[in-house]
Design a protein around this motif. Structure first.
Motif, PDB file in Angstrom:
ATOM      1  N   ARG A 150       0.936  -1.191  -0.002  1.00 20.56           N
ATOM      2  CA  ARG A 150      -0.061   0.086  -0.261  1.00 20.56           C
ATOM      3  C   ARG A 150       0.771   1.290  -0.054  1.00 20.56           C
ATOM      4  NH1 ARG A 150      -4.869   1.504   4.487  1.00 20.56           N
ATOM      5  NH2 ARG A 150      -5.467   3.383   3.516  1.00 20.56           N
ATOM      6  N   PRO A 151       0.547   2.251  -0.834  1.00 24.70           N
ATOM      7  CA  PRO A 151       1.424   3.457  -0.867  1.00 24.70           C
ATOM      8  C   PRO A 151       1.230   4.281   0.316  1.00 24.70           C
ATOM      9  CG  PRO A 151      -0.580   3.599  -2.310  1.00 24.70           C
ATOM     10  CD  PRO A 151      -0.486   2.315  -1.953  1.00 24.70           C
ATOM     11  N   THR A 152       2.563   4.725   0.718  1.00 25.80           N
ATOM     12  CA  THR A 152       2.580   5.517   1.932  1.00 25.80           C
ATOM     13  C   THR A 152       2.213   6.911   1.668  1.00 25.80           C
ATOM     14  OG1 THR A 152       4.873   5.949   1.373  1.00 25.80           O
ATOM     15  CG2 THR A 152       4.427   4.125   2.836  1.00 25.80           C
ATOM     16  N   GLN A 153       2.215   7.863   2.632  1.00 24.98           N
ATOM     17  CA  GLN A 153       1.510   9.190   2.434  1.00 24.98           C
ATOM     18  C   GLN A 153       2.817   9.822   1.586  1.00 24.98           C
ATOM     19  OE1 GLN A 153       0.983  11.504   5.993  1.00 24.98           O
ATOM     20  NE2 GLN A 153       0.182  13.083   5.010  1.00 24.98           N
ATOM     21  N   LYS A 154       3.964   9.494   1.907  1.00 27.49           N
ATOM     22  CA  LYS A 154       5.124  10.335   1.028  1.00 27.49           C
ATOM     23  C   LYS A 154       4.803   9.718  -0.132  1.00 27.49           C
ATOM     24  CE  LYS A 154      10.036  10.335   0.882  1.00 27.49           C
ATOM     25  NZ  LYS A 154      11.451  10.157   1.457  1.00 27.49           N
ATOM     26  N   THR A 155       4.651   8.531  -0.726  1.00 29.50           N
ATOM     27  CA  THR A 155       4.685   8.046  -2.095  1.00 29.50           C
ATOM     28  C   THR A 155       3.529   8.473  -2.856  1.00 29.50           C
ATOM     29  OG1 THR A 155       5.623   5.808  -1.346  1.00 29.50           O
ATOM     30  CG2 THR A 155       4.616   5.820  -3.405  1.00 29.50           C
ATOM     31  N   ARG A 156       2.249   8.842  -1.987  1.00 26.75           N
ATOM     32  CA  ARG A 156       1.217   9.597  -2.514  1.00 26.75           C
ATOM     33  C   ARG A 156       1.346  10.751  -3.041  1.00 26.75           C
ATOM     34  NH1 ARG A 156      -1.627   6.311   1.197  1.00 26.75           N
ATOM     35  NH2 ARG A 156      -1.811   8.181   2.488  1.00 26.75           N
TER      36      ARG A 156
END
Length: 252
Positions: A150-156
């Motif tokens: 699941r993409p992290t907040q940083k990735t999003r």
């Protein structure tokens, strides 16, 4: 202390190997322990007599005592023959000997299959093949069942910034192309193009002139027709009025 008789095994060694062999049996005080191969009795398989040993104790003993083992070989212990003996199940029951009742030392020995040297290479290959197959099957299964993290907040946030940057670049490129289209100079017309344009203009003028003359003629014809129609109507009206007057006069 037990007898210092030597075994047939120690007698079969070379002078250099024999010196190292007896150096292992010699204590720091100069006293030498008996040759373990001459001890025929007193061995037991009860491992409760074993002293408390750790991996570090065994490693330090093998490295510090005269032997073929080094720090590098102990780090890669899986490549040693002793490990292959154990892995290939050539190691049999372990036996313990306390040497004497008063001794602070003991002997531990085990027996192995004599055909080890013939089978160890094949066993290694089979074991390596089984390990490779197991690893491949495990990797394949993991690839099938692996879920995307699941993409992290940083990735999003990074993805959102990339999308916004891409949109800005596309908008800027579109504006630049539009501006270039506006400022782009038209190519200079050739002589043939100019002649064709001149012919088109002349033809258009002739058509416009012809159309104007036709419209003027039609307008005159329409006016004449309307004038004639009006005159005929007036004449008819005059005749009707006169006839009406005569009839009225006749009645009176």
């Amino acid at each position: 202390m037990a007898s210092l008789d030597v075994s047939s095994y120690s007698e079969s060694l070379s002078s250099e190997d024999k010196g190292e062999y007896f150096a292992k049996l010699t204590l720091e005080t100069g006293e030498r322990l008996p040759d373990p191969f001459v001890l025929k009795e007193g061995w037991t398989d009860d491992m409760s007599y074993l002293p408390s040993l750790s991996w570090r104790d065994v490693t330090e003993y093998l490295i510090d005592s005269p032997s073929i083992y080094t720090k590098e070989s102990m780090k890669a212990y899986k490549s040693l023959e002793a490990y292959d003996y154990f892995l290939c199940r050539h190691v049999q029951d372990c036996l313990y000997h306390n040497i004497t009742e008063e001794s602070d030392f003991c002997y531990i020995k085990t027996e192995g299959f004599t055909e080890y040297e013939k089978t160890t290479q094949e066993t290694r290959r089979q074991h390596k093949k089984r390990e490779d197959n197991t690893i491949n099957e495990t990797n394949t299964e993991n690839e099938k069942t692996k879920k995307k993290p699941r993409p992290t907040q940083k990735t999003r946030r990074q993805k959102r910034n990339r999308d916004q940057h891409r949109k800005r670049e596309d908008k800027k490129e579109t504006e630049t192309n539009t501006e270039n289209e506006k400022t782009k100079k038209k190519p200079r017309p050739t002589q043939k193009t100019r002649r064709q344009k001149r012919n088109r203009d002349q033809h258009r003028k002739r058509e416009d002139k012809k159309e104007t003359e036709t419209n003027t003629e039609n307008e005159k014809t329409k006016q004449n027709r309307e004038g004639n129609t009006k005159n005929d109507t007036n004449t008819e009206n005059e005749k009707t009025i006169q006839k009406t007057r005569r009839q009225h006069k006749k009645r009176h």
